[in-house]
Design a protein around this motif. Structure first.
Motif, short mmCIF file in Angstrom:
data_model
loop_
_atom_site.label_atom_id
_atom_site.label_comp_id
_atom_site.label_asym_id
_atom_site.label_seq_id
_atom_site.Cartn_x
_atom_site.Cartn_y
_atom_site.Cartn_z
N GLU A 14 -60.72 25.23 77.21
CA GLU A 14 -59.44 25.73 76.69
C GLU A 14 -59.16 25.18 75.30
N LYS A 15 -59.47 23.90 75.07
CA LYS A 15 -59.29 23.32 73.74
C LYS A 15 -60.22 23.99 72.73
N GLU A 16 -61.45 24.23 73.15
CA GLU A 16 -62.42 24.88 72.29
C GLU A 16 -61.96 26.31 71.96
N MET A 17 -61.42 27.01 72.97
CA MET A 17 -60.94 28.36 72.77
C MET A 17 -59.75 28.36 71.79
N ALA A 18 -58.87 27.38 71.90
CA ALA A 18 -57.73 27.29 70.98
C ALA A 18 -58.21 27.08 69.55
N LYS A 19 -59.23 26.22 69.37
CA LYS A 19 -59.79 26.00 68.03
C LYS A 19 -60.38 27.29 67.47
N ILE A 20 -61.11 28.02 68.31
CA ILE A 20 -61.74 29.27 67.87
C ILE A 20 -60.67 30.30 67.50
N GLN A 21 -59.59 30.37 68.29
CA GLN A 21 -58.52 31.31 67.98
C GLN A 21 -57.85 30.96 66.65
#
Length: 124
Positions: A14-21
């Protein structure tokens, strides 16, 4: 033990997805700036005001308006067609154009010929 590793893996993703977004939003913002600058440049070149752009957004596209006007003209010039068939009991009529009404198709299915519903020329 599996549950903790699942939760930790989920939070990491989820943290990685937030960074990508955030990176996607940043990239989109960088792409938008040159487009906005080109639009502003064109507006200045052709002396177009923001109010004109707002007015253009509020009205319908010209292509739809052109398509709608011939339809209106065609419906205004339609002729009324005299009925050709009449149901003897309900007095429902049909011009003989388009899809046959249910009372005709039901009668034909029962063996009654369509000609039996013809309206005589002298009564029309």
């Amino acid at each position: 033990m599996t549950r903790t590793s699942y939760n930790t893996e989920k939070s990491r993703l989820e943290k990685e997805m937030a960074k990508i977004q955030k990176r996607i939003q940043s990239l989109q913002a960088k792409q938008r700036q040159p487009k906005i600058a080109a639009i502003v440049r064109s507006m200045r070149e052709y002396d177009i005001s923001p109010e004109e752009i707002a007015a253009a957004f509020s009205r319908k596209p010209a292509s739809r308006a052109r398509v709608a006007s011939p339809r209106k003209a065609a419906t205004a010039t339609k002729r009324v067609v005299a009925p050709k068939y009449r149901h003897p009991e309900t007095q429902a009529t049909w011009t003989g154009r388009g899809k046959a009404p249910r009372w005709i198709t039901d009668a034909e299915a029962a063996g009654t010929p369509r000609e039996s519903f013809l309206i005589a020329a002298e009564s029309a």
